[in-house]
Design an enzyme around this catalytic site. Structure first.
Site, PDB file in Angstrom:
ATOM      1  N   GLY A   1       1.101  -1.210   0.126  1.00  0.00           N
ATOM      2  CA  GLY A   1       0.178   0.133  -0.372  1.00  0.00           C
ATOM      3  C   GLY A   1       1.025   1.346  -0.049  1.00  0.00           C
ATOM      4  N   SER A   2       1.235   1.545  -0.840  1.00  0.00           N
ATOM      5  CA  SER A   2       2.540   2.450  -1.037  1.00  0.00           C
ATOM      6  C   SER A   2       1.913   3.835  -2.332  1.00  0.00           C
ATOM      7  CB  SER A   2       4.180   1.570  -0.765  1.00  0.00           C
ATOM      8  OG  SER A   2       4.359   0.684  -1.310  1.00  0.00           O
ATOM      9  N   THR A   3       1.699   3.120  -2.639  1.00  0.00           N
ATOM     10  CA  THR A   3       0.994   4.558  -4.115  1.00  0.00           C
ATOM     11  C   THR A   3       0.554   6.032  -3.272  1.00  0.00           C
ATOM     12  OG1 THR A   3      -1.211   4.138  -3.763  1.00  0.00           O
ATOM     13  CG2 THR A   3       0.788   2.521  -5.803  1.00  0.00           C
TER      14      THR A   3
ATOM     15  N   ILE B   1       1.225   6.681   4.646  1.00  0.00           N
ATOM     16  CA  ILE B   1       2.249   6.701   5.423  1.00  0.00           C
ATOM     17  C   ILE B   1       2.947   5.795   4.041  1.00  0.00           C
ATOM     18  CG2 ILE B   1       3.055   5.378   7.332  1.00  0.00           C
ATOM     19  CD1 ILE B   1       0.168   6.220   8.316  1.00  0.00           C
ATOM     20  N   GLY B   2       2.201   4.911   3.285  1.00  0.00           N
ATOM     21  CA  GLY B   2       3.208   3.543   2.821  1.00  0.00           C
ATOM     22  C   GLY B   2       4.115   4.359   1.915  1.00  0.00           C
TER      23      GLY B   2
ATOM     24  N   SER C   1      -2.421   0.813  14.372  1.00  0.00           N
ATOM     25  CA  SER C   1      -2.713   2.336  14.899  1.00  0.00           C
ATOM     26  C   SER C   1      -3.519   2.429  16.250  1.00  0.00           C
ATOM     27  CB  SER C   1      -4.314   2.027  14.132  1.00  0.00           C
ATOM     28  OG  SER C   1      -5.443   2.651  14.197  1.00  0.00           O
TER      29      SER C   1
ATOM     30  N   TYR D   1     -12.399  -2.381  12.722  1.00  0.00           N
ATOM     31  CA  TYR D   1     -10.713  -2.192  12.375  1.00  0.00           C
ATOM     32  C   TYR D   1      -9.536  -2.198  13.226  1.00  0.00           C
ATOM     33  CZ  TYR D   1      -7.588   1.303  11.128  1.00  0.00           C
ATOM     34  OH  TYR D   1      -6.116   2.116  11.095  1.00  0.00           O
TER      35      TYR D   1
HETATM   36  N1  LIG Z   1      -3.632   7.906   7.726  1.00  0.00           N
HETATM   37  C1  LIG Z   1      -4.134   7.661   9.312  1.00  0.00           C
HETATM   38  O1  LIG Z   1      -4.720   8.630  10.021  1.00  0.00           O
HETATM   39  C2  LIG Z   1      -3.667   6.472  10.142  1.00  0.00           C
HETATM   40  C3  LIG Z   1      -4.028   6.141  11.374  1.00  0.00           C
HETATM   41  C4  LIG Z   1      -3.329   4.920  11.780  1.00  0.00           C
HETATM   42  C5  LIG Z   1      -2.815   3.844  11.464  1.00  0.00           C
HETATM   43  N2  LIG Z   1      -3.182   3.952  10.048  1.00  0.00           N
HETATM   44  C6  LIG Z   1      -2.505   2.556   9.159  1.00  0.00           C
HETATM   45  O2  LIG Z   1      -1.337   3.005   8.739  1.00  0.00           O
HETATM   46  C7  LIG Z   1      -1.657   2.513   7.182  1.00  0.00           C
HETATM   47  C8  LIG Z   1      -1.330   3.727   6.199  1.00  0.00           C
HETATM   48  O3  LIG Z   1      -2.695   3.997   6.016  1.00  0.00           O
HETATM   49  P1  LIG Z   1      -2.374   5.656   5.513  1.00  0.00           P
HETATM   50  O4  LIG Z   1      -3.627   6.619   5.782  1.00  0.00           O
HETATM   51  O5  LIG Z   1      -1.522   5.705   4.924  1.00  0.00           O
HETATM   52  O6  LIG Z   1      -3.281   4.828   3.923  1.00  0.00           O
HETATM   53  P2  LIG Z   1      -4.257   5.804   2.844  1.00  0.00           P
HETATM   54  O7  LIG Z   1      -3.153   6.977   2.496  1.00  0.00           O
HETATM   55  O8  LIG Z   1      -5.595   5.628   2.991  1.00  0.00           O
HETATM   56  O9  LIG Z   1      -3.486   4.967   1.306  1.00  0.00           O
HETATM   57  C9  LIG Z   1      -3.802   3.410   0.655  1.00  0.00           C
HETATM   58  C10 LIG Z   1      -2.695   3.038   0.226  1.00  0.00           C
HETATM   59  O10 LIG Z   1      -3.200   1.575  -0.004  1.00  0.00           O
HETATM   60  C11 LIG Z   1      -3.460   1.027  -0.921  1.00  0.00           C
HETATM   61  N3  LIG Z   1      -4.544  -0.025  -0.690  1.00  0.00           N
HETATM   62  C12 LIG Z   1      -4.842   0.484  -0.373  1.00  0.00           C
HETATM   63  N4  LIG Z   1      -6.148  -0.554  -0.335  1.00  0.00           N
HETATM   64  C13 LIG Z   1      -5.502  -1.379  -1.291  1.00  0.00           C
HETATM   65  C14 LIG Z   1      -5.530  -3.146  -1.460  1.00  0.00           C
HETATM   66  N5  LIG Z   1      -6.805  -4.206  -1.350  1.00  0.00           N
HETATM   67  N6  LIG Z   1      -4.662  -3.868  -1.804  1.00  0.00           N
HETATM   68  C15 LIG Z   1      -3.512  -3.115  -2.564  1.00  0.00           C
HETATM   69  N7  LIG Z   1      -3.123  -1.666  -1.753  1.00  0.00           N
HETATM   70  C16 LIG Z   1      -4.396  -0.879  -1.530  1.00  0.00           C
HETATM   71  C17 LIG Z   1      -3.634   2.165  -2.020  1.00  0.00           C
HETATM   72  O11 LIG Z   1      -2.879   2.046  -3.551  1.00  0.00           O
HETATM   73  P3  LIG Z   1      -4.322   1.841  -4.971  1.00  0.00           P
HETATM   74  O12 LIG Z   1      -4.945   3.402  -4.159  1.00  0.00           O
HETATM   75  O13 LIG Z   1      -2.953   2.084  -5.453  1.00  0.00           O
HETATM   76  O14 LIG Z   1      -4.518   0.799  -4.832  1.00  0.00           O
HETATM   77  C18 LIG Z   1      -2.563   3.311  -1.780  1.00  0.00           C
HETATM   78  O15 LIG Z   1      -1.650   2.679  -1.757  1.00  0.00           O
HETATM   79  C19 LIG Z   1      -2.762   1.469   7.178  1.00  0.00           C
HETATM   80  O16 LIG Z   1      -2.176   0.449   7.868  1.00  0.00           O
HETATM   81  C20 LIG Z   1      -3.663   2.256   8.169  1.00  0.00           C
HETATM   82  O17 LIG Z   1      -4.461   1.843   8.902  1.00  0.00           O
HETATM   83  C21 LIG Z   1      -3.286   4.745   9.331  1.00  0.00           C
END
Ligand SMILES: NC(=O)c1ccc[n+]([C@@H]2O[C@H](COP(=O)([O-])OP(=O)(O)OC[C@H]3O[C@@H](n4cnc5c(N)ncnc54)[C@H](OP(=O)(O)O)[C@@H]3O)[C@@H](O)[C@H]2O)c1
Length: 264
Positions: free
Chosen positions: A14-16, A19-20, A141, A154
């Site tokens: 999930g790095s497009t 956080i990724g 998280s 979640y």
């Molecule tokens: N943001 C927060 O507030 C927060 C807080 C605590 C923990 N986290 C954790 O941090 C991690 C990253 O969160 P984020 O907020 O950075 O996420 P995000 O902005 O929603 O990023 C989504 C990334 O995940 C990929 N993705 C989504 N569904 C997918 C799937 N089924 N298969 C493969 N790739 C997938 C997307 O790729 P494409 O769209 O290109 O497919 C994109 O690269 C997660 O585990 C989240 O639970 C986030």
């Protein structure tokens, strides 16, 4: 500080975006080769173009896979090869009541948030142990410990990731492989930005006010009283990937701005 990551090979699920993408940027800037992942090649190409313009000489490639689909993950594992660093970052969430969360919702969240890391770790950990070096990180998280009532499914997956992480760490005894988890708090990723925009539009207030109200009314326990940036999370992740972090194994590191009460 040189994080000693030159020529290490990393895979970040999930790095497009979010956080990724931020951790991928720090790792390539430190000289690591990073394999990006998202659901489509188009989004991977966009991320590669963006990081290549920001970091000269960035060593990047990508493997598309949808972690909601076990067959797609199987095909990813066939292409992955050995990696020195695995970051189990992919994660999805839906804010909904417990009553409205169907079995299908529970299973999908478990598939993407937990089984992604289980399958990837099962594939790469034996090679790390054989080579006697490796880093596996699980992006959990604050919800694993706060368990907000609109995020029970979640939060359950995020707590499960802590158990997988700790259990795998115990299998590394006596080696230079480490497995750790981090617990970010509310972080301004694209998903969080979209959430702020939607609420701002619905409530006819600014995004800044939505963010302030969130900490005033919802995440009241936060000590920093603000969203963290993706870079703040990525910097700690990058350190934990480094050979310099060799004394940290089996840990769950809070990166949530103090929202989880207690010292440890
Ligand atoms: N943001 C927060 O507030 C927060 C807080 C605590 C923990 N986290 C954790 O941090 C991690 C990253 O969160 P984020 O907020 O950075 O996420 P995000 O902005 O929603 O990023 C989504 C990334 O995940 C990929 N993705 C989504 N569904 C997918 C799937 N089924 N298969 C493969 N790739 C997938 C997307 O790729 P494409 O769209 O290109 O497919 C994109 O690269 C997660 O585990 C989240 O639970 C986030």
């Amino acid at each position: 500080m040189d994080l000693q990551l030159k020529n290490k090979r990393a895979f970040v699920s999930g790095s497009t975006g979010g956080i990724g993408l931020a951790i991928a940027k720090v790792l390539v800037a430190e000289g690591a080769e990073v394999i990006l992942n998202g659901r489509t090649q188009a989004r991977i190409d966009q991320a590669i173009a963006r990081l290549s313009s920001e970091v000269s000489g960035a060593k990047l490639r990508g493997i598309p896979a949808d972690f909601a689909d076990p067959a797609s993950v199987e095909s990813l594992l066939d292409k992955l090869g050995s990696v020195d660093i695995l970051i189990n970052n992919v994660g999805i969430f839906t804010s909904q009541s417990f009553a409205d969360t169907s079995d299908a919702d529970w299973y999908q969240m478990f598939e993407v948030n937990v089984m992604s890391g289980v399958r990837l770790s099962r594939a790469v950990l034996p090679g790390m142990l054989k080579r006697n070096w490796g880093r596996i990180l699980f992006v959990s998280s604050e919800c694993a410990m706060l368990v907000p009532e609109d995020l029970i499914a979640y939060s359950t997956t995020k707590a499960a990731m802590l158990a997988v992480s700790r259990g795998l760490a115990q299998t590394t005894k006596g080696s230079a492989v480490t497995v750790n988890a981090v617990l970010p708090g509310s972080t301004l990723s694209e998903g969080a930005e979209r959430f702020l925009q939607t609420v701002a539009e619905n409530e006819q207030i600014s995004e800044k006010e939505v963010a302030e109200n969130f900490f005033k009314n919802v995440r009241t326990s936060s000590l920093i009283q603000r969203f963290t940036s993706t870079e703040e999370i990525a910097n700690t992740l990058a350190y934990l990937c480094s050979p310099l972090a060799s004394a940290t194994n089996g840990a769950a590191i809070k990166l949530e701005g103090g929202s989880v009460p207690g010292i440890l």
